[in-house]
Design an enzyme around this catalytic site. Structure first.
Site, PDB file in Angstrom:
ATOM      1  N   ASN A 125      50.117  44.274  42.701  1.00 54.63           N
ATOM      2  CA  ASN A 125      50.866  43.268  41.956  1.00 54.63           C
ATOM      3  C   ASN A 125      51.604  43.989  40.832  1.00 54.63           C
ATOM      4  O   ASN A 125      50.988  44.410  39.847  1.00 54.63           O
ATOM      5  CB  ASN A 125      49.919  42.222  41.378  1.00 54.63           C
ATOM      6  CG  ASN A 125      50.651  41.179  40.543  1.00 54.63           C
ATOM      7  OD1 ASN A 125      51.874  41.186  40.444  1.00 54.63           O
ATOM      8  ND2 ASN A 125      49.898  40.269  39.945  1.00 54.63           N
ATOM      9  N   GLY A 183      44.847  42.135  38.839  1.00 57.99           N
ATOM     10  CA  GLY A 183      43.778  41.375  38.223  1.00 57.99           C
ATOM     11  C   GLY A 183      43.062  40.519  39.249  1.00 57.99           C
ATOM     12  O   GLY A 183      43.209  40.701  40.461  1.00 57.99           O
ATOM     13  N   ASP A 184      42.305  39.522  38.751  1.00 60.67           N
ATOM     14  CA  ASP A 184      41.514  38.670  39.639  1.00 60.67           C
ATOM     15  C   ASP A 184      42.372  37.832  40.572  1.00 60.67           C
ATOM     16  O   ASP A 184      41.937  37.466  41.669  1.00 60.67           O
ATOM     17  CB  ASP A 184      40.611  37.744  38.821  1.00 60.67           C
ATOM     18  CG  ASP A 184      39.555  38.515  38.048  1.00 60.67           C
ATOM     19  OD1 ASP A 184      39.309  39.682  38.406  1.00 60.67           O
ATOM     20  OD2 ASP A 184      38.987  37.949  37.097  1.00 60.67           O
ATOM     21  N   GLU A 189      43.492  35.694  46.091  1.00 61.51           N
ATOM     22  CA  GLU A 189      44.459  35.378  47.140  1.00 61.51           C
ATOM     23  C   GLU A 189      44.087  36.073  48.443  1.00 61.51           C
ATOM     24  O   GLU A 189      44.154  35.469  49.529  1.00 61.51           O
ATOM     25  CB  GLU A 189      45.860  35.792  46.698  1.00 61.51           C
ATOM     26  CG  GLU A 189      46.449  34.925  45.590  1.00 61.51           C
ATOM     27  CD  GLU A 189      47.848  35.357  45.208  1.00 61.51           C
ATOM     28  OE1 GLU A 189      48.408  36.247  45.907  1.00 61.51           O
ATOM     29  OE2 GLU A 189      48.406  34.805  44.244  1.00 61.51           O
TER      30      GLU A 189
END
Length: 215
Positions: A125, A183-184, A189
């Site tokens: 990401n 991150g989380d 996802e």
């Protein structure tokens, strides 16, 4: 079986880049349980390297056996032990001897029945870690995968929910795992995407390895 071959030895690491003279003759051995590689010379005490710490074995140059490892090393009174890159280079007598060692050591590192070349999906990401996810991957993950000879299927997420879509489309037969650098949110996802596959009867998705590098 115990392996023993005469060789010349050089030893270098990312921090010190120290190399003894290439003419120093050593004997190298692999323990009977194939857990530890040992080498010694008349002018230097025996050195050991656990194969549990080895990430890659490579043929280099004319007859050099290169071993890359990440053993636990002392990091000082405040930092404790940490893994650090160590490179061992053994200048063997000939290319045939070098290739024999490469084959035998790789046979130890890769369990029977496993694919000779590992391949993983990496999902990054670019907005993760205040925009530092790409740098974290490039600085810390990509070099390690290169040393280990792991093929990478690299993808950057472009929108919210993209990770679930990518996970739902992964070729689980071709890949050995997926690494999320973020991150989380991205991890959740990917889990959702795999669980969608489980709901459709894809049992392999329930056992598919997921790695996380926090960014």
């Amino acid at each position: 079986a115990v392996l023993s071959l005469a060789a010349s030895h050089t030893n270098s690491c990312k921090r010190c880049h120290m190399r003894p003279p290439s003419s120093t003759k050593v004997e190298i051995h692999l323990d009977e349980d194939a857990s530890t590689l040992r080498w010694s010379s008349p002018f230097k005490k025996q050195q050991n390297l656990s194969l549990n710490d080895v990430v890659g074995v490579h043929a280099q140059g004319q007859s050099t056996l290169r071993i890359d490892a990440y053993p636990l090393l002392a990091g000082g009174c405040l930092r404790g032990e940490r893994r650090s890159h160590l490179r061992v280079e053994l200048e063997l007598e000939c290319v045939e001897t070098r290739d024999e060692w490469v084959t035998r050591l790789r046979a130890v590192l890769v369990p029977p029945g496993s694919k000779p070349v590992r391949k993983i999906a990496v999902l990054v990401n670019p907005a993760g870690g205040r925009g530092k996810a790409q740098k974290i991957y490039n600085d810390h993950c990509a070099p390690l995968f290169a040393l280990a000879g792991i093929e990478v299927q690299y993808t950057e997420t472009a929108r919210e929910g993209h990770g679930a879509h990518l996970a739902a489309a992964l070729d689980l037969q071709e890949l050995d795992g997926v690494l999320c650098v973020s991150g989380d949110g991205l991890v959740n996802e990917v889990l959702n995407g795999l669980m969608q596959r489980v709901a459709r009867g894809d049992e392999a998705a329930a056992r598919f390895p997921i790695g996380v590098v926090a960014a």
